[in-house]
Design a protein around this motif. Structure first.
Motif, short mmCIF file in Angstrom:
data_model
loop_
_atom_site.label_atom_id
_atom_site.label_comp_id
_atom_site.label_asym_id
_atom_site.label_seq_id
_atom_site.Cartn_x
_atom_site.Cartn_y
_atom_site.Cartn_z
N GLY A 1 1.20 33.62 -4.98
CA GLY A 1 0.20 33.83 -3.94
C GLY A 1 0.70 33.45 -2.57
O GLY A 1 0.66 34.25 -1.61
N ARG A 2 1.19 32.23 -2.42
CA ARG A 2 1.69 31.79 -1.12
C ARG A 2 2.94 32.56 -0.71
O ARG A 2 3.15 32.82 0.49
CB ARG A 2 1.96 30.28 -1.16
CG ARG A 2 0.68 29.46 -1.11
CD ARG A 2 0.96 27.99 -0.84
NE ARG A 2 1.54 27.33 -2.00
CZ ARG A 2 1.89 26.05 -2.02
NH1 ARG A 2 1.75 25.30 -0.94
NH2 ARG A 2 2.38 25.50 -3.12
N LEU B 1 1.75 35.91 0.72
CA LEU B 1 1.11 35.74 2.02
C LEU B 1 2.16 35.50 3.11
O LEU B 1 2.11 36.10 4.19
CB LEU B 1 0.12 34.58 1.95
CG LEU B 1 -0.89 34.47 3.10
CD1 LEU B 1 -1.75 35.72 3.20
CD2 LEU B 1 -1.77 33.24 2.87
N ALA B 2 3.13 34.62 2.84
CA ALA B 2 4.17 34.33 3.82
C ALA B 2 5.05 35.55 4.07
O ALA B 2 5.43 35.84 5.21
CB ALA B 2 5.01 33.16 3.34
N GLY B 3 5.36 36.29 3.00
CA GLY B 3 6.20 37.47 3.16
C GLY B 3 5.54 38.54 4.01
O GLY B 3 6.17 39.11 4.91
N PHE B 4 4.27 38.82 3.75
CA PHE B 4 3.57 39.82 4.55
C PHE B 4 3.39 39.36 6.00
O PHE B 4 3.45 40.17 6.93
CB PHE B 4 2.20 40.12 3.93
CG PHE B 4 2.23 41.17 2.86
CD1 PHE B 4 1.87 42.47 3.12
CD2 PHE B 4 2.66 40.86 1.57
CE1 PHE B 4 1.90 43.45 2.14
CE2 PHE B 4 2.69 41.82 0.56
CZ PHE B 4 2.32 43.12 0.84
N ALA C 1 8.54 39.60 -1.01
CA ALA C 1 7.17 40.06 -1.30
C ALA C 1 7.17 41.30 -2.18
O ALA C 1 6.33 41.44 -3.08
CB ALA C 1 6.45 40.35 0.02
N GLY C 2 8.13 42.20 -1.96
CA GLY C 2 8.17 43.44 -2.71
C GLY C 2 8.44 43.24 -4.18
O GLY C 2 7.75 43.80 -5.04
N ARG D 1 -4.16 33.09 -3.96
CA ARG D 1 -4.36 31.83 -4.69
C ARG D 1 -3.69 31.82 -6.06
O ARG D 1 -3.90 30.90 -6.84
CB ARG D 1 -5.87 31.56 -4.82
CG ARG D 1 -6.52 31.34 -3.46
CD ARG D 1 -7.99 30.96 -3.56
NE ARG D 1 -8.83 32.09 -3.92
CZ ARG D 1 -9.28 33.00 -3.08
NH1 ARG D 1 -8.93 32.94 -1.80
NH2 ARG D 1 -10.06 33.98 -3.47
N LEU D 2 -2.90 32.84 -6.36
CA LEU D 2 -2.15 32.86 -7.60
C LEU D 2 -1.09 31.75 -7.59
O LEU D 2 -0.29 31.66 -6.66
CB LEU D 2 -1.45 34.20 -7.80
CG LEU D 2 -2.29 35.40 -8.25
CD1 LEU D 2 -1.43 36.66 -8.26
CD2 LEU D 2 -2.87 35.15 -9.64
#
Length: 447
Positions: free
Chosen positions: A293-294, A297-300, A337-338, A410-411
């Motif tokens: 999850g984090r 979020l950070a990657g995007f 992220a990908g 939140r995963l």
């Protein structure tokens, strides 16, 4: 502890053949990505509108064909489709240097090649991506995806630098022969992948009376009704719009406003590819430490931040170095992220829906790009290329907000695999074959 060589061997000979073939193909594609803007902008003197139209036509087949391609791939042997599409792509690309040699190369010729090449690429990538969870055991899926991303990052970097040299020495048109060769190598490797047994049709394909529209609808319904998948695909789609706007004019802006030349463009693209390589290598470790999850979020969030330097850059080697570093950071974050989002979606999806679920995502993500590219051309014509690039960068903030509000952020661990991921619709076991590319936030697809 396993070494990387031992891990690669565990994935099987088929995986290594696939990885070799697809990486060789990406080397040629990276040459293509340097040669195409140099040919269009510097030799055929394309305007910003024509450059945006060329980008739009490159992605238009995804919008038209992605959903049917998913149903086709779920019905047929993926290896056969990969070989056939590679050979068709080689023929399409060969038109460019052949037309240049006889003096009939024009922008309409490039438009036609873009449409044909984009069409066969849609089917090829659908087959390649859908086969991933059928080639490796579920617990090795994320690691295998990371190896693909790393190989693609290395191939993209090597191909970009090779393309810069070939364009400088031989000219942009002749450089496309390397792309033709890369497709032939990819087809040869794919043809040698062991295929155990005859393809086994899934239930949807056995029902002769069922229409393709119904099969496509199953993929759409699965995506819409699966919460984590739905949120990820929405974020990817919004990212595709932003990338479609900025990507349509990136090379044009570097070659014109920033006066980078083909060599400067190649340097920026090559270092960006190195960032993708680094990101793919560290992705499993980052996810293990911080959770998917984090990480997502950070990657995007890194993607729009890394796009800001382009908006303030000027001509000169210092700015080229800054843009290369920003591009490397952006693609590193995109690779992390990908591979993570793709692995999540593949773990959740039942095998008989893999291609259709993937192609639903591809249709929404890449299918939006032709319209985004046309919008970029209109914005550039009315307000200038920098304004269009700023709009694309701003759009990349929206998917960050989507993920921040979603349960995806939140995963804390990768989801458990779907109950029926042990065999594929083609009769493949999880080991003994090979692996494919990514979608939105990965190295650029074959154009």
């Amino acid at each position: 502890m396993r070494t990387r060589a031992q891990a690669g061997a565990a994935l099987g000979r088929g995986f290594r053949l696939y990885l070799s073939g697809e990486a060789a193909g990406l080397v040629g594609t990276s040459v293509h990505l340097v040669a195409l803007p140099a040919l269009a902008v510097l030799e055929l003197e394309a305007t910003a509108g024509q450059a945006a139209l060329l980008a739009s036509l490159t992605h238009l087949p995804t919008f038209l064909l992605a959903l049917p391609a998913g149903a086709i791939v779920d019905r047929h042997a993926k290896r056969t489709l990969m070989v056939g599409t590679d050979l068709a792509a080689a023929g399409a690309v060969a038109v460019i240097p052949a037309a240049a040699a006889v003096g009939v190369l024009t922008m309409p010729v490039l438009y036609g090649v873009a449409l044909v090449l984009g069409s066969v690429t849609v089917v090829h990538q659908a087959a390649a991506i859908a086969i991933v969870p059928q080639l490796v055991e579920p617990e090795r899926l994320h690691g295998a995806n990371a190896r693909v991303g790393a190989a693609f990052g290395a191939a993209e970097t090597a191909g970009t630098y090779l393309g810069s040299v070939v364009v400088a020495v031989l000219g942009a048109a002749r450089a496309f022969w390397l792309d033709v060769l890369s497709y032939l190598v990819s087809a040869w490797c794919a043809a040698r992948i062991p295929e155990p047994g005859a393809p086994v049709r899934h239930t949807a394909a056995r029902g002769r009376g069922r229409r393709m529209a119904g099969e496509i609808g199953e993929g759409l319904a699965y995506t819409a009704r699966t919460p984590l998948v739905r949120d990820l695909v929405l974020a990817l789609t919004l990212t595709g719009v932003g990338v479609g706007v900025s990507g349509a004019l990136f090379a044009y802006y570097l070659l014109t406003s920033l006066e980078a030349g083909p060599t400067g463009l190649g340097i920026v693209m090559g270092l960006s590819g190195a960032g993708a390589l680094a990101g793919a290598l560290v992705a499993p470790r980052i996810v293990a430490r911080f959770g998917p999850g984090r990480t997502l979020l950070a990657g995007f969030a890194t993607c729009p931040a890394a796009g800001v330097p382009l908006l303030v850059a000027g001509p000169g080697p210092v700015w080229l170095a800054v843009l290369a570093a920003a591009g490397a950071l952006q693609l590193a974050a995109g690779a992390v992220a990908g591979t993570t989002q793709r692995s999540i979606r593949q773990q959740l999806c039942p095998p008989q829906l893999q291609a259709r679920a993937q192609q639903t995502s591809t249709w929404l993500v890449s299918g939006s790009k032709p319209f985004a590219a046309l919008a970029a051309g209109a914005l550039a014509t009315a307000y200038g290329a920098r304004a269009a690039l700023a709009a694309g960068t701003l759009l990349l903030v929206v998917p960050v907000l989507v993920l921040w509000r979603s349960p995806v952020s939140r995963l804390t661990a990768m989801p458990a695999p779907s109950a029926s991921t042990s065999t594929s619709d083609d009769g493949f076991t999880p080991t003994g074959r090979e692996q494919p590319p990514a979608d939105a936030a990965q190295p650029a697809p074959r154009p």
